[in-house]
Design a protein around this motif. Structure first.
Motif, PDB file in Angstrom:
ATOM      1  N   TYR A  80     -43.792   0.871  -5.997  1.00  0.00           N
ATOM      2  CA  TYR A  80     -42.775   1.706  -5.371  1.00  0.00           C
ATOM      3  C   TYR A  80     -42.978   1.838  -3.860  1.00  0.00           C
ATOM      4  O   TYR A  80     -42.111   2.347  -3.164  1.00  0.00           O
TER       5      TYR A  80
ATOM      6  N   GLU B 158     -31.633   5.210 -16.561  1.00  0.00           N
ATOM      7  CA  GLU B 158     -31.971   3.816 -16.813  1.00  0.00           C
ATOM      8  C   GLU B 158     -30.779   2.888 -16.580  1.00  0.00           C
ATOM      9  O   GLU B 158     -29.645   3.203 -16.939  1.00  0.00           O
TER      10      GLU B 158
ATOM     11  N   MET C 278     -29.061  -2.051  -9.572  1.00  0.00           N
ATOM     12  CA  MET C 278     -30.281  -1.750 -10.303  1.00  0.00           C
ATOM     13  C   MET C 278     -30.536  -0.252 -10.404  1.00  0.00           C
ATOM     14  O   MET C 278     -31.450   0.180 -11.112  1.00  0.00           O
ATOM     15  N   VAL C 279     -29.718   0.545  -9.734  1.00  0.00           N
ATOM     16  CA  VAL C 279     -29.924   1.989  -9.693  1.00  0.00           C
ATOM     17  C   VAL C 279     -28.672   2.699 -10.201  1.00  0.00           C
ATOM     18  O   VAL C 279     -27.567   2.141 -10.154  1.00  0.00           O
TER      19      VAL C 279
ATOM     20  N   THR D  99     -27.587   7.392  -6.772  1.00  0.00           N
ATOM     21  CA  THR D  99     -28.608   6.966  -5.817  1.00  0.00           C
ATOM     22  C   THR D  99     -28.024   6.775  -4.419  1.00  0.00           C
ATOM     23  O   THR D  99     -26.881   6.333  -4.255  1.00  0.00           O
TER      24      THR D  99
ATOM     25  N   HIS E  55     -34.574  -0.234 -16.192  1.00  0.00           N
ATOM     26  CA  HIS E  55     -35.246   0.263 -14.989  1.00  0.00           C
ATOM     27  C   HIS E  55     -34.813   1.688 -14.729  1.00  0.00           C
ATOM     28  O   HIS E  55     -33.619   1.996 -14.728  1.00  0.00           O
TER      29      HIS E  55
ATOM     30  N   ASN F 249     -34.667   4.923 -12.259  1.00  0.00           N
ATOM     31  CA  ASN F 249     -34.774   5.495 -10.918  1.00  0.00           C
ATOM     32  C   ASN F 249     -34.043   6.831 -10.922  1.00  0.00           C
ATOM     33  O   ASN F 249     -32.816   6.876 -10.792  1.00  0.00           O
TER      34      ASN F 249
ATOM     35  N   SER G 132     -37.038   1.178  -6.230  1.00  0.00           N
ATOM     36  CA  SER G 132     -36.602   0.042  -7.040  1.00  0.00           C
ATOM     37  C   SER G 132     -36.662  -1.293  -6.312  1.00  0.00           C
ATOM     38  O   SER G 132     -37.036  -2.308  -6.894  1.00  0.00           O
TER      39      SER G 132
ATOM     40  N   LYS H 108     -38.566  -5.057  -7.486  1.00  0.00           N
ATOM     41  CA  LYS H 108     -37.586  -5.824  -8.253  1.00  0.00           C
ATOM     42  C   LYS H 108     -37.085  -7.060  -7.515  1.00  0.00           C
ATOM     43  O   LYS H 108     -36.726  -8.056  -8.152  1.00  0.00           O
TER      44      LYS H 108
END
Length: 504
Positions: free
Chosen positions: A131, A259, A305-306, A310, A406, A408, A416, A420
């Protein structure tokens, strides 16, 4: 979202009420929690893994700061009472006094320094450094209750990053431990591997005493079994049951978790090195067909991915459409150029990752096969899966699509992006110097500039790199025994603080 998560109760009002036996209605302050996946480690520096974090994080081992993911409190004090910025790179943390670890030793700045040094050490394979990316963290003790933490290059959200560094005593060895010692309100009383973990409330905790006196965690891979255990009073909380088992309005709650379910594309092996093939993978999957069938109706399609909560989330990115004919055309075009499109691709999944995961993986395999891919499905338990998921990747592997979740929940992509997508990221499936620079620039930025840089990165990854097959922003269902009070939130996926459990 097809319907509000809060509508679950209304949709289930006609369901049969739970019959909870009298044994579960007693005045006991002990609880039993059913988790869908066993715990292979009880190492504090691995608590960012959800199956470990749900047991350990803030229960046994605490952090300097804590992020309020469901309210408006933002970054909150935990073991640090306050913090202030000394310069662009250094923050000073003022620690709580009169805090003890569960072994009776006193907590001070030396423990914080050792915890940071240990978590970042190359001698351990902790998840924590993932991270922090390329950022080097240096901790300097000022006095027993004050510590300076420096990030090079500068890290604008260093206090937020401290919310994932679990604190251990300064004599903790530089190797994974089996019996974690922490400053939290609980200590581990027993760990019967594969069966259960028992936590007991401490009498000398520095903060308010939680209501739960003892918590027993048991593991059941079948979510229907977990739901039934709460129904019969054998357990109190099952934080992840299947939508098909969420049949009681009194006890069952839907909640958006943090997730993202996706498939990492292994660009180190043919035919996945070709962008047309990566586009075809995305076009071949009918994501919407899963919603309301194998995954809950409240599930939304992922574009990053988030989760959408976010910083810098790019709302202009649209989910990949389902277009099997275009996927076939792209494969044919690549084949005409000599790409080995018939090469075997191994689709890798993790057992018990979420309810119906095997059925989801089998359906994805079928969809990819239908457009012409040569796909072999392999499912692994968590320990084996983690070996495949992270670097170094096996040199003799076939091309891989690794299906994973994943998490976050902390509001910033820094948690992330490096591990990643950076070339040096331990879970990155490709190397792109432009992506590396974009990550580093966004990590060092602040304010609106930071949000824009992350937003631009999301677009580049999706449109230019085609880095992943992004699938779903996940939704979970929990069953809670009527004798206890507990409200699952977006944080429940990665931690389950016993201090948030009460009794009616």
């Amino acid at each position: 979202m097809k319907r509000s998560l809060m509508s679950l109760g209304a949709a289930l009002l006609s369901a049969v009420h739970l019959a909870v036996p009298a044994s579960a209605q007693n005045a006991s302050k002990d609880v039993t929690i059913v988790l869908g996946e066993g715990v292979d480690l009880m190492e504090p520096c691995m608590s960012t893994r959800s199956n470990i974090g749900r047991v350990l994080l803030q229960n046994i081992n605490e952090t300097l700061t804590e992020f309020d993911v469901v309210g408006d409190k933002g970054l909150m004090p935990r073991l640090a009472e306050s913090w202030d910025q000394q310069n662009d790179s250094t923050w000073r943390f003022h620690l709580r006094k009169n805090v003890k670890f569960s072994d009776g030793s006193d907590f001070d700045a030396e423990d914080v320094k050792h915890s940071i040094d240990r978590a970042m050490s190359k001698d351990l394979s902790c998840e924590t450094p993932r991270y922090f990316g390329s950022t080097k963290i240096t901790a300097t003790v000022v006095d027993p209750s004050t510590i300076d933490i420096t990030a090079e290059p500068k890290q604008a959200i260093l206090p937020l990053l401290m919310s994932i560094v679990t604190i251990v005593p300064s004599d903790t060895p530089m190797q994974f431990v089996r019996d974690p010692i922490g400053t939290g309100p609980y200590k581990m009383a027993a760990w019967n591997v594969g069966q259960n973990i028992v936590l007991e409330r401490r009498g000398d905790y520095w903060g308010d005493a939680p209501q739960v006196e003892k918590a027993t965690y048991v593991f059941r891979t079948d979510p229907a079994v977990a739901a039934a255990m709460v129904q019969t009073g054998e357990a109190d909380i099952a934080p992840a049951i299947s939508v098909t088992d969420a049949t009681n309005a009194e006890t069952d709650q839907a909640y958006p978790n943090s997730e993202v379910f996706y498939m990492r594309i292994d660009q180190g092996k043919p035919p996945l090195q070709d962008k047309r093939i990566r586009e075809a993978l995305n076009l071949a999957i009918d994501r919407q067909a899963f919603v309301g069938t194998l995954v809950p109706a409240e599930t939304t399609l992922a574009t990053a991915m988030v989760p959408p909560t976010t910083l810098g989330f790019n709302k202009d990115i649209k989910p990949w459409p389902f277009d099997a004919e275009k996927a076939k055309a792209l494969i044919a075009d690549a084949k005409a150029d000599g790409v080995a499109v018939d090469s075997k691709i191994t689709l890798i999944g993790r057992s018990n990752l979420f309810p119906n995961v095997l059925e989801v993986m089998e359906a994805i395999q079928s969809m990819l096969t239908d457009v012409g891919f040569n796909v072999d499905l392999q499912m692994y338990e968590v320990a084996e899966f983690e070996d495949i998921y992270g670097k170094p990747f096996a040199e003799d592997r076939t091309a891989q699509l690794v299906a994973a979740q994943h998490d976050n929940a902390r509001g910033d992509p820094v948690f992330s992006m490096f591990f990643k997508y950076h070339s040096n990221g331990p879970q990155s499936g490709f190397s792109d110097p432009k992506v590396d620079q974009m990550i580093e620039d966004a990590t060092a930025a602040t304010g609106e500039d930071r949000a824009k840089k992350w937003s631009d990165l999301f677009a580049y990854l999706n449109n230019d790199v085609v880095a992943d097959v992004l699938l779903f922003n996940q939704v979970s269902f929990a069953r809670v025994n009527p004798r206890v009070t507990f409200k699952p939130t977006i944080a429940t996926n990665s931690q389950l603080q016993l201090s948030q459990v009460g009794f009616k």
